[in-house]
Design an enzyme around this catalytic site. Sequence first.
Site, short mmCIF file in Angstrom:
data_model
loop_
_atom_site.label_atom_id
_atom_site.label_comp_id
_atom_site.label_asym_id
_atom_site.label_seq_id
_atom_site.Cartn_x
_atom_site.Cartn_y
_atom_site.Cartn_z
N LYS A 101 26.23 -4.29 1.05
CA LYS A 101 28.21 -3.78 0.58
C LYS A 101 28.54 -3.19 1.78
O LYS A 101 29.97 -2.92 1.91
CB LYS A 101 28.12 -3.58 -0.63
CG LYS A 101 27.88 -4.08 -2.42
CD LYS A 101 28.66 -3.27 -3.56
CE LYS A 101 27.17 -3.54 -4.38
NZ LYS A 101 27.54 -2.74 -5.24
N ARG B 21 10.86 3.79 3.88
CA ARG B 21 10.78 2.67 4.84
C ARG B 21 11.63 2.18 4.75
O ARG B 21 12.33 1.22 4.68
CB ARG B 21 9.13 1.73 4.42
CG ARG B 21 9.30 0.65 5.81
CD ARG B 21 8.14 -0.16 5.17
NE ARG B 21 6.73 0.91 5.31
CZ ARG B 21 5.86 0.21 5.48
NH1 ARG B 21 5.60 -1.38 4.81
NH2 ARG B 21 4.58 0.53 5.62
N HIS C 297 4.54 6.06 11.24
CA HIS C 297 4.06 6.08 10.25
C HIS C 297 3.43 6.83 9.99
O HIS C 297 1.45 6.66 9.92
CB HIS C 297 3.40 4.68 10.43
CG HIS C 297 2.89 3.92 8.61
ND1 HIS C 297 3.51 4.26 7.55
CD2 HIS C 297 2.83 2.90 8.72
CE1 HIS C 297 2.74 4.22 6.16
NE2 HIS C 297 2.68 2.85 6.96
N ARG D 33 0.86 -1.19 0.07
CA ARG D 33 0.15 0.21 -0.32
C ARG D 33 0.50 1.39 0.50
O ARG D 33 0.58 2.45 -0.68
CB ARG D 33 -0.76 -0.17 1.30
CG ARG D 33 -1.95 -0.68 0.84
CD ARG D 33 -2.76 -1.05 2.54
NE ARG D 33 -1.37 -2.27 2.29
CZ ARG D 33 -1.83 -3.18 2.40
NH1 ARG D 33 -3.02 -4.42 1.59
NH2 ARG D 33 -0.46 -4.62 2.15
N THR D 34 1.87 1.39 0.93
CA THR D 34 2.41 2.57 0.94
C THR D 34 3.35 2.76 -0.32
O THR D 34 3.18 3.96 -0.51
CB THR D 34 3.81 2.10 2.33
OG1 THR D 34 2.46 2.27 3.63
CG2 THR D 34 3.81 4.17 2.49
N1 CP Z 1 -0.48 -0.09 5.69
C1 CP Z 1 0.93 -0.15 5.27
O1 CP Z 1 2.04 0.29 6.04
O2 CP Z 1 0.46 -1.42 4.35
P1 CP Z 1 2.47 -1.39 3.52
O3 CP Z 1 2.58 -2.69 4.79
O4 CP Z 1 1.31 -2.10 2.68
O5 CP Z 1 2.84 -0.55 3.16
#
Ligand code: CP
Length: 298
Positions: free
Chosen positions: A79, A100, A128, A50-51
């Site tokens: 590396k 992320r 998040h 999603r993100t």
């Molecule tokens: N909700 C969310 O962060 O989903 P993903 O891990 O798929 O990005």
Amino acid sequence: MYHIISIRDFERSDLDYLLDRAQEFDTGKYRPGMLDDKLVALLFFEPSTRTRMSFATAMARLGGRSISVDSVEASSIVKGETLADTIRVVSGYADAIVLRHPKEGAARLASEFATVPVINAGDGAGQHPSQTLLDLYTIRQSMPVDGIDVGLLGDLRYGRTAHSLALALSLYGVTLHTIAPVGLEMPANIALELRERGMEVVEHPNVEEAIRELDVLYVTRIQRERFPDSASYYNVASSYRITTDLLDGVKERLMILHPLPRAGEIDPAVDRTPYARYFEQARNGVPIRMALLHEVMK
Ligand code: CP
């Protein structure tokens, strides 16, 4: 607004401003070429559907382009390159970085080495913030956020979406109901911080006790990848599940949200009830991320 790292950095007025902007994007009040000379780097050192895809979609809808790294294995981190050096280098390629990373604090660290805005797309068990914005946006589509009763169910220890959302809700006079398996309760420092922000936090031993009081039930999965070993995961796995039977007598306006992916904690039969709003919630990632990307690169 430059970096987007933690909900702690936001005032309520900042959140409301971004939600209003997202609504404009959602209702077509934007120029498709708004970011047509911009490039975003999507650095995803943990899996995501999603993100990552909604940031890429948001960028494309605004006419911008994306470059991406989708795993540690596909990058020079294998590396031995440091995150700091990676960020310094990528700052020279892109106009913003979406990161992320499995380690809490990684996005903050990245922002100290970046020469372009950094958006935290999830840092370990930390924060998040873009997920929280889309959670608030989804709630706000159905009811005012002020003064409602929100239940957080699941892994409140490692669940970054729960941490971010709880902090944001503390700015809206929300009563928070926490329901977590033993050992996965909200970290004491966050629970204290919420109470110091004036939030009423009520702990429940199970979801059955709380569900009829709630306007929103925010379900999270157990964050298996953060457990030290599989035995401790299996001790708590399958300890809660939302089924249609559980929904007898709930408030008519109850919304069931989940950041997804789910891993068995919501019975698919619940998807057909009017309470299930998690797929709509996932869709809302696009206008929210359009608003964020435009804000940091305009
Ligand atoms: N909700 C969310 O962060 O989903 P993903 O891990 O798929 O990005």
